[in-house]
Design a protein around this motif. Structure first.
Motif: not given
Length: 331
Positions: A25-32, A51-56, A89-97, A136-142
Motif C-alpha cells: 500500500e505504501i508503494c502503490t500510494s506513492l504511484h498515486r 496537506t499532512r505531508l506539507h505540515a510535517t 508493518l514492523d515485520a515488513g520493515l524489518e525484512a527490508v532492513l 522514512a517508510l514508517r513516517d510516510y505510513y503513519d
C-alpha cells in the motif's frame, strides 16, 4: 501481457491475503502521487495527504527519497515489498532492513536500467542508509496511510468476503474469473494487461492474491520469478460518496438509532450478505430488505457491490465502527 500458468496444485494453493499489505500500500500510494489516473477515487485522500505531508515537512523526503525509488514505471525494487509484510508493518520493515547487500545492489541496478535510479541509490546496500529508508517508510505510513486504515481494511474485508463466496460456489477458478476487467482466466492460464510481455510459471507454488486499495489499473507482480508468486490487483472504487448524518455517531443504542429491523440488517451485513440473505435474517420480504439496505447505504453505513449475478452488501468503516460501539465488551 502477463501470463500466469497454473497447474492443479497451484489452483489448490492459491489464496487471498488476509489483510491489507502495508508495504504494497505504501508503494502503490506513492504511484498515486505520480499520476492523475483514477485520482477521482482518491480525491479526499490526495488532498488531505498533501496537506499532512506539507505540515510535517515530509515533502522533501517524499520527493528526493521515496518517489525516485518507487517510480510509476515497469519496475521498482522487489525488496521494498517483502512477503513478511503480511504480518504487519514492523515485520515488513524489518525484512527490508535485513535484505542481503548483494540483492539490494542487483535490484538497484535493474531499476537503473529500466527507468533510472537516483545517484545515491547504491548506498542502500549499507545498513545506515537502509535504516534511513525504513524510518522514512514508517513516517510516510503513519502520515498518509494509517489515518485511512479503517477505510482500507473495510474495503479489503469486503473484497475477501466476495471472493470467499466465489470459492464456495465455483472453486478457485471462480475467483480467478472475477478479478477484474483487465484479467481473463482461460484455463490453465490467467492473462492480465501488463507493462511488459512475460510468462510466470507457478510450478506448484500457488499464487497469493493481494487486493490493494491504492493499486490502480494494471496488476503488479514481482520481477524476480524465484520469489513466492504474488499478484497485487486493484479494487473497484465507488464513483460517489454519501453524506454521513451526525447523529449516527452519538453512541445511542443501535435499535434506537436505526429501528429494530434495520439494526438487524446492519448486523447481518457484518459478514457480507446478499439481499436475500438479509431478508431471511431479518424475517422480512426481499423488497423490504432492499429498502432497508438502501437507507443504510444512504447513511454511509453499507456499501454494495455487484459480483456476477448477485449484489453483495458489506460494512463501510462507519458501519463497522457503529457496530463495535454497540457490541458489549465481555467482562
Amino acid at each position: 501481457m502477463l501470463r500466469i500458468h497454473f497447474t492443479d496444485a497451484d489452483l489448490n494453493r492459491t489464496r487471498i491475503a488476509a489483510a491489507p499489505d502495508p508495504l504494497w500500500e505504501i508503494c502503490t500510494s506513492l504511484h498515486r502521487f505520480q499520476s492523475r489516473q483514477g485520482r477521482w477515487a482518491y480525491a479526499d485522500w490526495y488532498r488531505t495527504s498533501r496537506t499532512r505531508l506539507h505540515a510535517t515537512g515530509f515533502n522533501r523526503t517524499l520527493r528526493t527519497l521515496l518517489l525516485p525509488l518507487v517510480p510509476r514505471a515497469t519496475y521498482f525494487p522487489d525488496f521494498l515489498t517483502p512477503p513478511e509484510s503480511v504480518d504487519g508493518l514492523d515485520a515488513g520493515l524489518e525484512a527490508v532492513l535485513s535484505t542481503p547487500r548483494r540483492r539490494v545492489l542487483r535490484e538497484i541496478a535493474i531499476l537503473d536500467r529500466t527507468s533510472g535510479a537516483p545517484a545515491w541509490a547504491h548506498r542502500l546496500a549499507e545498513p545506515d542508509t537502509r535504516r534511513e529508508l525504513v524510518q522514512a517508510l514508517r513516517d510516510y505510513y503513519d502520515t498518509v496511510i494509517a489515518p485511512y486504515g479503517d477505510r482500507i481494511r473495510a474495503r479489503i474485508e469486503a473484497e475477501r468476503s466476495a471472493r470467499a463466496r466465489a470459492v464456495l460456489s465455483h472453486g478457485t477458478e471462480g475467483v480467478l474469473q472475477g478479478l477484474g476487467p483487465g484479467l481473463q482466466w482461460r484455463r490453465p492460464v490467467l492473462h492480465t494487461v501488463y507493462p511488459e510481455d512475460r510468462d510466470l510459471r507457478l510450478d506448484g507454488r500457488g499464487l497469493l492474491l493481494v487486493p490493494s486499495y491504492f493499486c490502480w489499473g494494471n496488476p503488479v507482480s514481482f520481477s524476480d520469478t524465484t520469489l513466492d508468486p504474488v499478484l497485487l490487483y486493484a479494487l473497484n472504487h465507488e464513483t460517489h460518496r454519501t453524506a454521513i448524518p451526525a447523529d449516527l455517531g452519538s453512541g445511542a443504542p443501535l435499535a434506537s438509532l436505526l429501528g429494530r429491523t434495520r439494526a438487524t440488517v446492519l448486523r447481518a451485513v457484518a459478514a457480507g450478505a446478499t439481499t436475500g440473505e438479509l431478508a431471511r435474517a431479518a424475517g422480512v420480504s426481499a423488497p423490504s430488505a432492499s429498502q432497508h439496505v438502501t437507507a443504510l447505504r444512504d447513511a454511509g453505513l453499507v456499501v454494495s457491490h455487484r459480483y456476477a449475478s448477485s449484489v453483495l452488501h458489506t460494512l463501510t468503516p462507519l458501519g463497522a465502527a457503529l457496530l463495535r460501539a454497540n457490541t458489549p465488551t465481555p467482562r
